[in-house]
Design a protein around this motif. Sequence first.
Motif, PDB file in Angstrom:
ATOM      1  N   LEU A 229      -0.172   0.850  -4.835  1.00  0.00           N
ATOM      2  CA  LEU A 229      -0.655  -0.507  -4.562  1.00  0.00           C
ATOM      3  C   LEU A 229       0.397  -1.326  -3.823  1.00  0.00           C
ATOM      4  O   LEU A 229       0.092  -2.004  -2.833  1.00  0.00           O
TER       5      LEU A 229
ATOM      6  N   SER B 271       0.232  -2.420   0.146  1.00  0.00           N
ATOM      7  CA  SER B 271       0.173  -3.868   0.369  1.00  0.00           C
ATOM      8  C   SER B 271       1.398  -4.384   1.105  1.00  0.00           C
ATOM      9  O   SER B 271       1.443  -5.552   1.506  1.00  0.00           O
TER      10      SER B 271
ATOM     11  N   PRO C  66       0.881  -6.719  -4.471  1.00  0.00           N
ATOM     12  CA  PRO C  66      -0.568  -6.710  -4.213  1.00  0.00           C
ATOM     13  C   PRO C  66      -1.278  -7.851  -4.932  1.00  0.00           C
ATOM     14  O   PRO C  66      -0.715  -8.486  -5.830  1.00  0.00           O
ATOM     15  N   GLU C  67      -2.507  -8.126  -4.538  1.00  0.00           N
ATOM     16  CA  GLU C  67      -3.306  -9.151  -5.207  1.00  0.00           C
ATOM     17  C   GLU C  67      -3.554  -8.751  -6.656  1.00  0.00           C
ATOM     18  O   GLU C  67      -3.922  -7.597  -6.935  1.00  0.00           O
TER      19      GLU C  67
ATOM     20  N   TRP D  52      -3.899   3.322  -2.849  1.00  0.00           N
ATOM     21  CA  TRP D  52      -3.760   3.054  -1.417  1.00  0.00           C
ATOM     22  C   TRP D  52      -5.132   2.795  -0.784  1.00  0.00           C
ATOM     23  O   TRP D  52      -5.307   1.859  -0.001  1.00  0.00           O
TER      24      TRP D  52
ATOM     25  N   VAL E 199      -6.573  -0.617  -1.486  1.00  0.00           N
ATOM     26  CA  VAL E 199      -5.976  -1.703  -0.699  1.00  0.00           C
ATOM     27  C   VAL E 199      -6.438  -1.668   0.748  1.00  0.00           C
ATOM     28  O   VAL E 199      -6.824  -2.699   1.328  1.00  0.00           O
ATOM     29  N   THR E 200      -6.412  -0.481   1.347  1.00  0.00           N
ATOM     30  CA  THR E 200      -6.616  -0.369   2.801  1.00  0.00           C
ATOM     31  C   THR E 200      -7.995   0.121   3.222  1.00  0.00           C
ATOM     32  O   THR E 200      -8.398  -0.058   4.367  1.00  0.00           O
TER      33      THR E 200
END
Length: 293
Positions: free
Chosen positions: A33, A37, A41-42, A158, A161-162
Motif C-alpha cells: 500500500l 501510494s 496511503p488513504e 498494489w 491502490v493503482t
Amino acid sequence: MQYVLIKYVVSDYITLTKPKIISLLLITALGGLFLASKGVPEWQLVLVVLVAGSLAAGGANAINHFLDRDIDYIMHRTKSRPVAGKRILPRNALIFGVLLNIVAFVVLAVFANPLSAILTLAATLVYVFVYTIGLKRRTPQNIVIGGAAGAFPPLIAWAAVTGNVGLGAIYLFAIVFFWTPPHFWALALMIKEDYSEAGIPMLPVVKGDLETKKSIVLYVVLLLALTLMMLVTREVGLIYGIAAAVLGLGWLYYAVRLLRTEGILKAKSTYLYSLAYLALLFVFIMIDASVTI
C-alpha cells in the motif's frame, strides 16, 4: 455457563483463521500500500485492504483446517486444533472459510476494485488447491511452489491502490515468494518427526537435515540478491537499500551458522530471525516510501 461456552466457540473459530500468520501477511500488504501510494496511503483504503485481507486469509486457513484435519490429528503440534480436536465440525469449518472469502471478495470489489478482489480469490485458490490439495502431501517442493499463496498480499494491496500490477508489486511478490521456503524449512527442521509421522514429504524428511540447511543458505543468498536488485526499479531508495542489505546479511549469518552447527540446535533462532526479517523489511519499505532523502 452459556457465556463461557460461547466464549470458547468464538475462540475456536478465531483459531481457525490462524491470526499470528495473518498479522505477518498484513504487514506485507501495508508495504504494498505504501509503495504503490508513494507515501502514506488513504486510511479508508488501508482499512478496506486490511479487513478484506484478514477475512480472505482467515478463510483460506479455515479451509486448510478442514482439508488437513486427518494429518493435524496425527501431528503433535496441530492435534489440538479445533477441527482435529473435534470441537468444530469439519463441514462448519469449510462453510466458515468459504463465507469469509466471499465477504472479502465483495468488500474489495465494491470498495477498492475488481482486480484486487480477483487477486485475493486467486491467493486462496492457490493455497487450497495448489498447495494443500495438490502439493503438500506429494512433493518436498510443496512449499516452494505452493508458498506463492502467501506472496499475494502486497500484490493485492498494489492493485487496490493503482488498479494494475506494476514492477514494484512483482518484486514484492517475489521477495515473499523466495522468503517462504527458507523460513518454512527452518521450522520443518524442528518438527521433522511430526511431518514424518504424518507422511508429509517436507524437505528435511525426504532429503535430511544437511540438504535442508544447504537449501536454506541458497535461498537466503537468492533473496538477498533479489532485494538488492529491487533498487534498480527506483521504486525504493537508500533507506530500503541499507535495510535490505543489513537484514539480508543478518539472515545469511543465521543460515550459515545453522549449516555449520551439528543437528538442529540453531534452527529455532534461524526461524525466529526469518519472521523478524520479513516484518522489518516491509516496515522499512513503508518508511522509505514515506520519507524523502
